[in-house]
Design an enzyme around this catalytic site. Structure first.
Site, PDB file in Angstrom:
ATOM      1  CE  LYS A 224      -0.343  -0.640   5.054  1.00  0.00           C
ATOM      2  NZ  LYS A 224      -0.778  -1.079   6.362  1.00  0.00           N
TER       3      LYS A 224
ATOM      4  CE1 TYR B 290      13.062  31.454   3.993  1.00  0.00           C
ATOM      5  CE2 TYR B 290      13.126  29.006   3.945  1.00  0.00           C
ATOM      6  CZ  TYR B 290      13.014  30.385   3.544  1.00  0.00           C
ATOM      7  OH  TYR B 290      12.454  30.458   2.056  1.00  0.00           O
TER       8      TYR B 290
HETATM    9  C1  LIG Z   1       0.154  -1.965   6.601  1.00  0.00           C
HETATM   10  C2  LIG Z   1      -0.491  -3.018   7.187  1.00  0.00           C
HETATM   11  C3  LIG Z   1       0.177  -4.157   7.380  1.00  0.00           C
HETATM   12  C4  LIG Z   1       1.929  -4.354   7.173  1.00  0.00           C
HETATM   13  O1  LIG Z   1       2.201  -3.724   8.442  1.00  0.00           O
HETATM   14  P1  LIG Z   1       3.893  -3.554   8.823  1.00  0.00           P
HETATM   15  O2  LIG Z   1       3.855  -3.173   9.968  1.00  0.00           O
HETATM   16  O3  LIG Z   1       4.365  -2.512   8.012  1.00  0.00           O
HETATM   17  O4  LIG Z   1       4.361  -5.004   8.719  1.00  0.00           O
HETATM   18  C5  LIG Z   1      -0.411  -5.327   7.514  1.00  0.00           C
HETATM   19  N1  LIG Z   1      -1.842  -5.570   7.707  1.00  0.00           N
HETATM   20  C6  LIG Z   1      -2.439  -4.627   7.627  1.00  0.00           C
HETATM   21  C7  LIG Z   1      -3.940  -4.613   7.693  1.00  0.00           C
HETATM   22  C8  LIG Z   1      -1.945  -3.232   7.607  1.00  0.00           C
HETATM   23  O5  LIG Z   1      -2.677  -2.156   7.468  1.00  0.00           O
END
Ligand SMILES: *Cc1c(COP(=O)(O)O)cnc(C)c1O
Length: 370
Positions: A32, A255
């Site tokens: 994702k 800045y």
């Molecule tokens: C993002 C996510 C993962 C992966 O988690 P990590 O901590 O990055 O390994 C797995 N399951 C779900 C439902 C997630 O939202």
């Protein structure tokens, strides 16, 4: 320009390492947020090559992109599953069907939308179901789970996965064990349906947590997340020095004149800023940085220098006074995180986590696969 170098072999190696933690389960991949900022398409194809067949995205549009990338890489749609974790609506049901995406149903509404969509399309396709086990984020509660189980058992809701998500797998707390117990009880309502509970850190909690499929994300990309030592860094962020100057004691830097020099200071202006995803909150945090110099320059290799002044949109200032005079030149590249500086360490200095640093990498940062 800032460059995010991505080590394809390290990514694949991390997937194999995570797979070896749970030899009885299939090992999937969370891709994702554009593959945690690295690029969902190249990440998915590299992991598919390593043997991964199960991919997790947040939104259907991300799933479509991953499906296209996998098809271009010659993957068989029938042998790869792409799970869409959230956001099912009537309008996206046809998208799921057309691209072989599996929706993760997490509310009674999701279940109704999916069933309606299937009957409208005259289609039959399995979904995944997410149950709530203690995070209070997304998933069916106990009563809703029992109702869904009745549908599943009667054949009205074909399922290919029952899953839940661990809230604190990377911490030493009793919560994971409690979630495991709740998950065992709830998933037992779905006899024969494959189960999934663990993210990256969950795969390190023991074989009880493997079930049929794991869903690692951050570990694949080299974030530590409590997995110290087992996984390799994958991404290295570098940027070049644009200019060097010596400012006098008493002068201001950056800045808002936020930093006043108490000694003569050699300053390197580097071409990377918050628009590239370097958090402005890290300004003056003295983030440990490791300038990368030509390998021949053993004197400098591995030296760390602090950020001074406020990080601006496109530039960041480093105090390089501690480095030998004239050893640093415009054009030299500086590593902001990577094999030299752990991404988790930099994230902590910026008051955040590796997940946010990676997914926040700016669009204009060139992703360079090696
Ligand atoms: C993002 C996510 C993962 C992966 O988690 P990590 O901590 O990055 O390994 C797995 N399951 C779900 C439902 C997630 O939202």
């Amino acid at each position: 320009m800032p460059v995010l170098e991505i080590d394809r072999a390290a990514l694949q190696s991390n997937w194999r390492t995570l797979a070896a933690r749970q030899p009885c389960a299939r090992t999937g991949a969370a891709v994702k947020a554009d593959g945690y900022g690295l690029g969902a398409a190249p990440v998915a194809t590299a992991l598919h090559e390593a043997g991964c067949r199960d991919f997790f995205v947040a939104w259907a549009s991300e799933g479509v992109a991953v499906r296209k990338a996998l098809s271009q890489a010659g993957a068989d749609p029938g042998a790869t599953q792409i799970f869409v974790l959230q956001g099912l609506e009537p309008a996206t049901v046809p998208l799921h069907l057309r691209h072989d995406l599996v929706p993760v149903l997490s509310t009674p509404d999701d279940v109704a939308v999916w069933q309606d969509g299937l009957s409208t399309a005259g289609a039959r396709a399995p979904a995944a179901l997410q149950v709530e086990t203690g995070m209070n984020r997304l998933g069916l509660d106990d009563g809703e789970t029992h109702k869904a189980a009745a549908l599943a058992v009667s054949g009205d809701l074909p399922l290919c996965l029952v899953m839940s998500h661990l809230a604190s797998a990377d911490e030493a707390t009793a919560q994971s064990a409690e979630q495991l117990q709740r998950f065992l009880a709830l998933s037992a309502l779905f006899p024969g349906v494959p189960r999934s509970l663990s993210n990256s850190a969950g795969t390190f909690l023991g074989s009880d947590y493997g079930f049929d499929l794991t869903r690692p994300g951050i570990g694949l990309y080299g974030g530590r997340a409590g997995l110290a030592g087992a996984l390799q860094p994958v991404a290295r962020l570098t940027a070049a020095i644009l200019q060097l100057r010596t400012a006098q004691a008493g002068e201001a830097v950056g800045y808002g004149a936020a930093t006043r020099l108490d000694r003569d200071t050699r300053i390197a202006t580097v071409g990377i800023g918050y628009a590239d995803g370097l958090p402005r909150a890290a300004s003056g945090a003295g983030i440990a940085l490791r300038p990368l110099f030509p390998a021949a320059d053993a004197l400098l290799a591995g030296q760390r220098v602090p950020v001074i002044g406020r990080i601006s949109m496109d530039m960041t200032l480093l105090d390089v006074s501690a480095l030998p005079q004239d050893a640093v030149r415009p054009g030299d590249r500086v590593e902001f995180f990577g094999p030299g500086v752990a991404i988790d360490e930099v994230a902590a200095a910026a008051g955040t986590i590796a997940y946010e640093l990676l997914t926040g990498m700016g669009k204009r940062v060139e992703r360079r696969w090696t």
